[in-house]
Enzyme design. Structure first.
Site, PDB file in Angstrom:
ATOM      1  CD1 TRP A 103      -9.275   5.057  10.436  1.00 49.53           C
ATOM      2  CD2 TRP A 103      -8.450   3.589   8.970  1.00 49.53           C
ATOM      3  NE1 TRP A 103      -9.885   5.264   9.226  1.00 49.53           N
ATOM      4  CE2 TRP A 103      -9.399   4.382   8.308  1.00 49.53           C
ATOM      5  CE3 TRP A 103      -7.809   2.579   8.248  1.00 49.53           C
ATOM      6  CZ2 TRP A 103      -9.719   4.214   6.960  1.00 49.53           C
ATOM      7  CZ3 TRP A 103      -8.120   2.408   6.910  1.00 49.53           C
ATOM      8  CH2 TRP A 103      -9.063   3.210   6.279  1.00 49.53           C
ATOM      9  CG  ASP A 174      -2.412   5.588  12.070  1.00 47.39           C
ATOM     10  OD1 ASP A 174      -2.070   6.632  11.477  1.00 47.39           O
ATOM     11  OD2 ASP A 174      -3.336   4.839  11.675  1.00 47.39           O
ATOM     12  CE  LYS A 198      -6.848  10.415   7.038  1.00 44.58           C
ATOM     13  NZ  LYS A 198      -7.911  10.195   6.126  1.00 44.58           N
TER      14      LYS A 198
HETATM   15  N1  PMP Z   1      -5.064   5.467   9.797  1.00 46.60           N
HETATM   16  C1  PMP Z   1      -5.953   6.461   9.928  1.00 46.60           C
HETATM   17  C2  PMP Z   1      -6.129   7.113  11.264  1.00 46.60           C
HETATM   18  C3  PMP Z   1      -6.721   6.851   8.817  1.00 46.60           C
HETATM   19  O1  PMP Z   1      -7.621   7.831   8.963  1.00 46.60           O
HETATM   20  C4  PMP Z   1      -6.527   6.224   7.574  1.00 46.60           C
HETATM   21  C5  PMP Z   1      -7.268   6.626   6.330  1.00 46.60           C
HETATM   22  N2  PMP Z   1      -8.396   7.340   6.454  1.00 46.60           N
HETATM   23  C6  PMP Z   1      -5.598   5.182   7.507  1.00 46.60           C
HETATM   24  C7  PMP Z   1      -4.862   4.851   8.624  1.00 46.60           C
HETATM   25  C8  PMP Z   1      -5.364   4.445   6.219  1.00 46.60           C
HETATM   26  O2  PMP Z   1      -4.634   5.225   5.361  1.00 46.60           O
HETATM   27  P1  PMP Z   1      -4.299   4.794   3.872  1.00 46.60           P
HETATM   28  O3  PMP Z   1      -5.578   4.786   3.118  1.00 46.60           O
HETATM   29  O4  PMP Z   1      -3.328   5.840   3.435  1.00 46.60           O
HETATM   30  O5  PMP Z   1      -3.695   3.444   3.915  1.00 46.60           O
END
Ligand code: PMP
Length: 363
Positions: A103, A174, A198
């Protein structure tokens, strides 16, 4: 509340049962109106109450200073990867990023499309099994911000202490997979963002918390919906928000308040993760924890069995026993037990009993 199945999925993830029940009850007839909240104007008094409550709950639970902005922005956390760089990364200048895996890499990729990015530390060489150390000497006080991912959903590593370089470098974090799972000092951050799916609600919307001086920092001419200042000026109602996600956020945050707040939830999360890691460590190598022990995540517990066949058997048999969503991320394999706020201690205990039994039968 009865749990027939415990859902260990990494996200979209299990919601509190009480919240699902309440949403179901109110779904077709919101507060006696015979109309669903989904069918109501976002300018109606009833929705106004919902969005105000969601914001008030978030502010209360995270003890957010009044002057900070709290925004509900459509698009998940990945949308923020780009939006934050568009707003906060000056055309001349650069931003620092810590690479802790999938991520943060995606955040880096998107920011690179916008401006100059400097990766100041990376866990790549060690397969992202640990949080990389940041050599404070290479921190550039002139960086527009330092971005990091507090919990690495894929690998199950987590920052237990946040980078702290004084006020020189604004911290952008994030927190998608550990927001409201533990107490954080919001004042240390220039921006916190998280996809809801989450710990807070459904997917497709992000919660963004922003220090006031960052809100107006638009270095580029941007369409209104891509500017944080728009969400600030219009109190999240410039256009039609994702009203269902805002509603679910209001219910989930009500639920966290009912539990006693983030501090109490954090203590329960500590217990859940501790007993699960104890089971892994007790197994003498049958279950191998993926993460370096001091950096283990309290949200995503990742481990492997001796063979991939056993991994698969574990996932299949656990599902038969009412524990689903345990397969590891496709890039890592193995097992990933995601134990966010909504996973009750009972679910973790059931998983531990299953692990003990599975080891006995298969080792
Ligand atoms: N950052 C983290 C730490 C994540 O775990 C995730 C999704 N699992 C994301 C960003 C991406 O999120 P999204 O699918 O809502 O764009």
């Amino acid at each position: 509340m009865l749990h027939k199945v415990f859902n260990f999925c990494a996200g979209p993830a299990a919601m509190p049962q009480e919240v699902m029940y309440k949403a179901q009850q109110e779904f077709r007839n919101y507060h006696g109106t015979q109309v669903s909240l989904l069918e109501m104007s976002h300018r109606s008094n009833l929705f106004d109450e919902v969005i105000k409550k969601a914001e008030a709950n978030v502010r209360f639970l995270m003890d957010i200073p009044d002057e900070y902005g709290v925004f509900f922005i459509q698009g998940g956390a990945s949308f923020q990867f780009a939006m934050l760089a568009m707003n906060l990364l000056p055309p001349i200048g650069k931003a620092d990023y810590i690479d802790t895996g999938r991520w943060s890499q995606k955040a880096i990729e998107q920011a690179k499309l916008i401006g100059n990015v400097n990766v100041i530390a990376s866990g790549k060489d060690i397969g992202y099994t640990a949080i990389p150390q940041v050599d404070e000497l290479i921190i550039d006080p002139g960086a527009a911000y330092l971005h990091f991912t507090s919990n690495n959903t894929v690998y199950g590593t987590q920052f237990h202490e946040f980078p702290d370089y004084g006020n020189n470098v604004p911290l952008v974090c994030d927190m998608s997979s550990d927001i409201m799972s533990r107490e954080v000092d919001v004042e240390k951050f220039a921006m916190i963002y998280a996809g809801l799916q989450k710990n807070l609600g459904p997917s497709g919307m992000s919660l963004v918390i922003m220090r006031p001086d960052m809100i107006e920092k638009s270095y580029r001419v941007l369409p209104d919906l891509l500017k944080y200042s728009t969400y600030d000026h219009y109190h999240n109602l410039y256009n039609t928000p994702n009203s269902f996600a805002v509603y679910m956020l209001s219910l989930v945050t009500d639920w966290i308040r009912e539990q006693g707040g983030v501090g109490i939830v954090e203590r329960i999360n500590d217990v859940k993760s501790e007993i699960l890691y104890e089971e892994i460590d007790r197994s003498e190598g049958f279950y191998n924890g993926f993460a370096f022990a001091p950096d283990r995540s309290r949200m995503n517990v990742c481990f492997n069995l001796p063979t991939t066949e056993l991994d698969q058997k574990f996932v299949a048999e656990a599902a038969e026993k009412g524990m689903v969503g345990l397969a590891g991320h496709r890039s890592v394999g193995g097992i990933r037990a995601s134990i966010y706020n909504a996973m009750p201690l009972k679910g973790v205990s059931r998983l531990i009993d299953f692990m003990t039994d599975f080891k006995k039968k298969n080792s």
